[in-house]
Design a protein around this motif. Sequence first.
Motif, mmCIF file in Angstrom:
data_model
loop_
_atom_site.group_PDB
_atom_site.id
_atom_site.type_symbol
_atom_site.label_atom_id
_atom_site.label_comp_id
_atom_site.label_asym_id
_atom_site.label_seq_id
_atom_site.Cartn_x
_atom_site.Cartn_y
_atom_site.Cartn_z
ATOM 1 N N PRO A 49 -2.956 17.718 35.017
ATOM 2 C CA PRO A 49 -2.822 18.671 36.123
ATOM 3 C C PRO A 49 -2.727 17.995 37.489
ATOM 4 O O PRO A 49 -2.628 18.687 38.498
ATOM 5 C CB PRO A 49 -4.108 19.495 36.016
ATOM 6 N N PHE A 50 -2.756 16.686 37.528
ATOM 7 C CA PHE A 50 -2.613 15.952 38.791
ATOM 8 C C PHE A 50 -1.186 15.416 38.926
ATOM 9 O O PHE A 50 -0.541 15.591 39.952
ATOM 10 C CB PHE A 50 -3.639 14.812 38.871
ATOM 11 N N ARG A 51 -0.690 14.788 37.873
ATOM 12 C CA ARG A 51 0.677 14.236 37.921
ATOM 13 C C ARG A 51 1.704 15.251 37.428
ATOM 14 O O ARG A 51 2.898 15.045 37.594
ATOM 15 C CB ARG A 51 0.756 12.991 37.058
ATOM 16 N N LEU A 52 1.230 16.293 36.780
ATOM 17 C CA LEU A 52 2.035 17.396 36.237
ATOM 18 C C LEU A 52 2.905 16.930 35.060
ATOM 19 O O LEU A 52 2.919 15.758 34.711
ATOM 20 C CB LEU A 52 2.874 18.067 37.329
ATOM 21 N N GLU A 53 3.618 17.897 34.467
ATOM 22 C CA GLU A 53 4.432 17.591 33.284
ATOM 23 C C GLU A 53 5.494 16.554 33.629
ATOM 24 O O GLU A 53 6.014 16.588 34.749
ATOM 25 C CB GLU A 53 5.131 18.866 32.796
ATOM 26 N N PRO A 54 5.831 15.679 32.688
ATOM 27 C CA PRO A 54 5.428 15.592 31.276
ATOM 28 C C PRO A 54 4.204 14.710 31.033
ATOM 29 O O PRO A 54 3.942 14.315 29.905
ATOM 30 C CB PRO A 54 6.660 14.952 30.639
ATOM 31 N N HIS A 55 3.446 14.438 32.093
ATOM 32 C CA HIS A 55 2.343 13.481 31.958
ATOM 33 C C HIS A 55 1.137 14.143 31.285
ATOM 34 O O HIS A 55 0.983 15.367 31.347
ATOM 35 C CB HIS A 55 2.006 12.900 33.332
ATOM 36 N N VAL A 56 0.317 13.329 30.631
ATOM 37 C CA VAL A 56 -0.725 13.897 29.758
ATOM 38 C C VAL A 56 -2.090 13.244 29.952
ATOM 39 O O VAL A 56 -2.191 12.107 30.421
ATOM 40 C CB VAL A 56 -0.330 13.768 28.262
ATOM 41 N N LEU A 57 -3.119 14.003 29.583
ATOM 42 C CA LEU A 57 -4.494 13.500 29.483
ATOM 43 C C LEU A 57 -4.875 13.479 28.004
ATOM 44 O O LEU A 57 -4.568 14.421 27.277
ATOM 45 C CB LEU A 57 -5.471 14.425 30.223
#
Length: 369
Positions: A84-92
């Motif tokens: 929710p910080f770097r937004l899609e498509p990035h993941v935690l």
Amino acid sequence: MSHGRKDTFHAFKSGVGLADNCVIATYVWIDAHQEVRSKSRVLQHKVLTPQDAPIWNFDGSSTDQATGRNSDCWIKPAALFKDPFRLEPHVLLMCDVYNYDWTPAIGNNRDSCAKVMLQTAVQEAKPWFGIEQEYSILESADQPLGWPKGGFLRPQGPYYCGVGAGKAIGREIVETHLHRCLYAGVKVCGTNAEVMPSQWEFQVGICEGIEIGDHLWMARYILKMVAEEHNYSITFDPKPVKGAWNGAGCHTNFSTHAMRDSNHGISEINAAIEKLGKRPNVHLKAYDANLGEDNKRRLVGAYETASYKEFSSGVADRGASIRIPRHCQSEGCGYLEDRRPAANCDPYAVAEIIVRTTILNETGDSEAI
Ligand code: ADP
Ligand code: MN
Ligand code: MN
Ligand code: MN
């Protein structure tokens, strides 16, 4: 925008470099002291399941999880969320930590919790959890946000669910946290201001089985990240301010399929409470980050807690170890609330012991805490 940032921006836009195809995966794990740690890695492919991200490692000697001479610990992705910080498509990625020989590392309570949740009797019981995470926002070490330096605010009373300046302190953190959790796919289901000023609560649930730990830990990570943006920190200490101020807990609401059945649910709830009452110390040892020692400062038999020395239960009783919500009593089914877990508990450990006692009928208590 500074010149440097503009250059980077143009590189993204024109497709120059790797940015267009990359996915930044942030691996989140729990250290030996029940604190979250994280580090990020750039991948050149999409991550749609936890297994799509490679098993990785870190220096366990810097987190008290290994020795310097044999320092590599494994981190294995177990649950996937959107970043929710770097937004899609990035993941935690919520991860399990293992020693070099693939035994669970210190601090990894997820591994044994997951095994318990996979047992047939447990799967059939459909254990649901909802946890109320209380926490305090700090401006600097031991200084709650908005409190006068070296002093105190007006006594407790106006702050719980309070509205307005001087009553609700730090709401921008709470709101940002809620929105970021919902974006990420973390099942946060509510928030409220707490009895102590600059103390707040969010609720996670309803989650079945192991999910409760994955979602609560990721919600804690996101909260710490949001606070960091404001240069604040978050404490989960069960009694952050000594004296006439409420402590911070992780009330754990729990039900099984049978407890939710309108025909005999309430007798199932009472049966579960009876089992819990026979082994209070085994539970208390699993209910904070320090084998029950931290929670002794909180479970004093006042400030909406029951004493750790005496197990109790009651309908609508916020001074009991276990509360049956009024509406569950009147509807004849529902869930119970275990009010004992501390704010710094590990939800994997809490969920595991509740299931062991109430569904797997494990008995026997340990020495008093
Ligand atoms: P409180 O009145 O104690 O402050 P909250 O409203 O803060 O209660 O939290 C209630 C929690 O109970 C929520 O996390 C919710 O997900 C959980 N919950 C509701 N129904 C069930 C159920 N049947 N089984 C387990 N948890 C439940
Ligand atoms: Mn609550
Ligand atoms: Mn609360
Ligand atoms: Mn509660």
